[in-house]
Motif scaffolding. Structure first.
Motif, PDB file in Angstrom:
ATOM      1  N   THR A 114       0.882  -1.113  -0.047  1.00  0.00           N
ATOM      2  CA  THR A 114       0.081  -0.125   0.008  1.00  0.00           C
ATOM      3  C   THR A 114       0.912   1.423  -0.043  1.00  0.00           C
ATOM      4  OG1 THR A 114      -0.193   0.188   2.172  1.00  0.00           O
ATOM      5  CG2 THR A 114      -1.889  -0.830   1.257  1.00  0.00           C
ATOM      6  N   VAL A 115       0.171   2.348  -0.663  1.00  0.00           N
ATOM      7  CA  VAL A 115       1.110   3.603  -0.772  1.00  0.00           C
ATOM      8  C   VAL A 115       0.115   4.750  -0.621  1.00  0.00           C
ATOM      9  CG1 VAL A 115       1.196   3.512  -3.153  1.00  0.00           C
ATOM     10  CG2 VAL A 115       2.902   4.621  -1.979  1.00  0.00           C
ATOM     11  N   ASN A 116       0.385   5.886   0.065  1.00  0.00           N
ATOM     12  CA  ASN A 116      -0.294   6.922   0.002  1.00  0.00           C
ATOM     13  C   ASN A 116       0.107   7.603  -1.257  1.00  0.00           C
ATOM     14  OD1 ASN A 116       1.767   8.663   0.366  1.00  0.00           O
ATOM     15  ND2 ASN A 116       1.410   8.599   2.655  1.00  0.00           N
ATOM     16  N   ILE A 117      -0.835   8.525  -1.888  1.00  0.00           N
ATOM     17  CA  ILE A 117      -0.708   9.476  -3.247  1.00  0.00           C
ATOM     18  C   ILE A 117       0.888  10.197  -3.200  1.00  0.00           C
ATOM     19  CG2 ILE A 117      -1.587  11.178  -4.359  1.00  0.00           C
ATOM     20  CD1 ILE A 117      -4.540  10.070  -4.091  1.00  0.00           C
ATOM     21  N   TYR A 149       7.325   2.220  -7.956  1.00  0.00           N
ATOM     22  CA  TYR A 149       6.099   1.482  -7.707  1.00  0.00           C
ATOM     23  C   TYR A 149       5.549   0.944  -9.165  1.00  0.00           C
ATOM     24  CZ  TYR A 149       5.760   2.886  -3.062  1.00  0.00           C
ATOM     25  OH  TYR A 149       6.023   2.965  -1.551  1.00  0.00           O
ATOM     26  N   VAL A 150       5.813   1.524 -10.236  1.00  0.00           N
ATOM     27  CA  VAL A 150       5.705   1.234 -11.781  1.00  0.00           C
ATOM     28  C   VAL A 150       6.576   0.012 -11.937  1.00  0.00           C
ATOM     29  CG1 VAL A 150       5.860   1.522 -14.246  1.00  0.00           C
ATOM     30  CG2 VAL A 150       4.788   3.234 -12.755  1.00  0.00           C
ATOM     31  N   ARG A 151       7.721  -0.170 -11.467  1.00  0.00           N
ATOM     32  CA  ARG A 151       8.723  -1.378 -11.948  1.00  0.00           C
ATOM     33  C   ARG A 151       8.036  -2.345 -10.826  1.00  0.00           C
ATOM     34  NH1 ARG A 151      12.813   2.275 -12.110  1.00  0.00           N
ATOM     35  NH2 ARG A 151      13.166   2.431  -9.867  1.00  0.00           N
ATOM     36  N   LEU A 152       7.388  -2.345  -9.867  1.00  0.00           N
ATOM     37  CA  LEU A 152       7.044  -3.422  -9.003  1.00  0.00           C
ATOM     38  C   LEU A 152       5.746  -3.911  -9.561  1.00  0.00           C
ATOM     39  CD1 LEU A 152       7.411  -1.882  -5.317  1.00  0.00           C
ATOM     40  CD2 LEU A 152       8.513  -3.908  -6.277  1.00  0.00           C
ATOM     41  N   ALA A 153       4.839  -2.979 -10.123  1.00  0.00           N
ATOM     42  CA  ALA A 153       3.635  -3.410 -10.803  1.00  0.00           C
ATOM     43  C   ALA A 153       4.060  -4.349 -12.030  1.00  0.00           C
ATOM     44  CB  ALA A 153       2.939  -2.128 -11.079  1.00  0.00           C
ATOM     45  N   ILE A 162      -0.156  -2.693  -6.180  1.00  0.00           N
ATOM     46  CA  ILE A 162       0.030  -1.676  -5.357  1.00  0.00           C
ATOM     47  C   ILE A 162      -1.232  -1.137  -4.826  1.00  0.00           C
ATOM     48  CG2 ILE A 162       1.202   0.339  -4.920  1.00  0.00           C
ATOM     49  CD1 ILE A 162       2.923  -2.049  -5.754  1.00  0.00           C
ATOM     50  N   ARG A 163      -1.948  -1.087  -3.736  1.00  0.00           N
ATOM     51  CA  ARG A 163      -3.020  -0.384  -3.376  1.00  0.00           C
ATOM     52  C   ARG A 163      -2.608   1.125  -3.271  1.00  0.00           C
ATOM     53  NH1 ARG A 163      -7.104  -3.548  -0.220  1.00  0.00           N
ATOM     54  NH2 ARG A 163      -7.624  -3.938  -2.447  1.00  0.00           N
ATOM     55  N   ILE A 164      -3.312   1.971  -3.622  1.00  0.00           N
ATOM     56  CA  ILE A 164      -3.238   3.290  -3.545  1.00  0.00           C
ATOM     57  C   ILE A 164      -3.948   4.153  -2.489  1.00  0.00           C
ATOM     58  CG2 ILE A 164      -3.061   5.521  -4.748  1.00  0.00           C
ATOM     59  CD1 ILE A 164      -2.447   3.844  -7.077  1.00  0.00           C
ATOM     60  N   LEU A 165      -3.534   4.813  -1.604  1.00  0.00           N
ATOM     61  CA  LEU A 165      -4.557   5.328  -0.596  1.00  0.00           C
ATOM     62  C   LEU A 165      -4.607   6.834  -0.694  1.00  0.00           C
ATOM     63  CD1 LEU A 165      -3.083   3.314   2.594  1.00  0.00           C
ATOM     64  CD2 LEU A 165      -5.150   2.585   1.106  1.00  0.00           C
ATOM     65  N   ASP A 166      -5.984   7.343  -0.339  1.00  0.00           N
ATOM     66  CA  ASP A 166      -6.008   8.711  -0.219  1.00  0.00           C
ATOM     67  C   ASP A 166      -6.648   8.973   1.308  1.00  0.00           C
ATOM     68  OD1 ASP A 166      -6.364  11.513  -0.590  1.00  0.00           O
ATOM     69  OD2 ASP A 166      -8.126  10.998  -1.946  1.00  0.00           O
ATOM     70  N   ALA A 222      -7.651   3.110  -5.282  1.00  0.00           N
ATOM     71  CA  ALA A 222      -7.283   2.598  -6.640  1.00  0.00           C
ATOM     72  C   ALA A 222      -5.969   1.310  -6.390  1.00  0.00           C
ATOM     73  CB  ALA A 222      -6.658   3.658  -7.556  1.00  0.00           C
ATOM     74  N   ASN A 223      -6.115   0.493  -7.326  1.00  0.00           N
ATOM     75  CA  ASN A 223      -4.909  -0.523  -7.433  1.00  0.00           C
ATOM     76  C   ASN A 223      -3.987  -0.197  -8.501  1.00  0.00           C
ATOM     77  OD1 ASN A 223      -5.793  -1.910  -5.242  1.00  0.00           O
ATOM     78  ND2 ASN A 223      -7.067  -3.090  -6.434  1.00  0.00           N
ATOM     79  N   LEU A 224      -2.912  -0.569  -8.646  1.00  0.00           N
ATOM     80  CA  LEU A 224      -1.962  -0.328  -9.509  1.00  0.00           C
ATOM     81  C   LEU A 224      -1.240  -1.737  -9.609  1.00  0.00           C
ATOM     82  CD1 LEU A 224      -0.349   1.247 -11.741  1.00  0.00           C
ATOM     83  CD2 LEU A 224       1.431   1.649  -9.706  1.00  0.00           C
TER      84      LEU A 224
END
Length: 89
Positions: free
Chosen positions: A3-6, A16-20, A26-30, A36-38
């Motif tokens: 998980t990662v915040n914006i 994070y794009v490399r990880l995806a 990757i779960r995106i938190l606001d 969202a999920n990446l």
């Protein structure tokens, strides 16, 4: 699943794009809420074949297209796309 915040995502987007791309979701938190999920794009059969040939060292990326490594393969089409079409035909 990571998980990662914006704000962190914006600062380290390429990481994070490399990880995806490697298969991680990757779960995106606001404000601590999931928004969202990446994840990596799904590959076509031809793209999976191209990646596996590059990973095995049989092909290499050149000019945006995979092509066969000249030392590993003596005969055959110059570009992987030609090989796939030849295989299908």
């Amino acid at each position: 699943m990571k998980t990662v915040n914006i704000a962190t995502l914006k600062a380290k987007l390429s990481e994070y794009v490399r990880l995806a791309k490697a298969g991680e979701t990757i779960r995106i938190l606001d404000r601590r809420r999931a928004v969202a999920n990446l994840s990596g794009a799904s590959l076509t059969e031809s793209e999976r074949l191209a990646r596996s040939l590059v990973d095995e060292g049989i092909a290499m990326w050149e000019g945006g297209k995979p092509c066969f490594h000249p030392r590993k393969l003596r005969k055959g089409p110059a570009h992987l796309a030609d090989a796939v079409l030849e295989d299908r035909g």
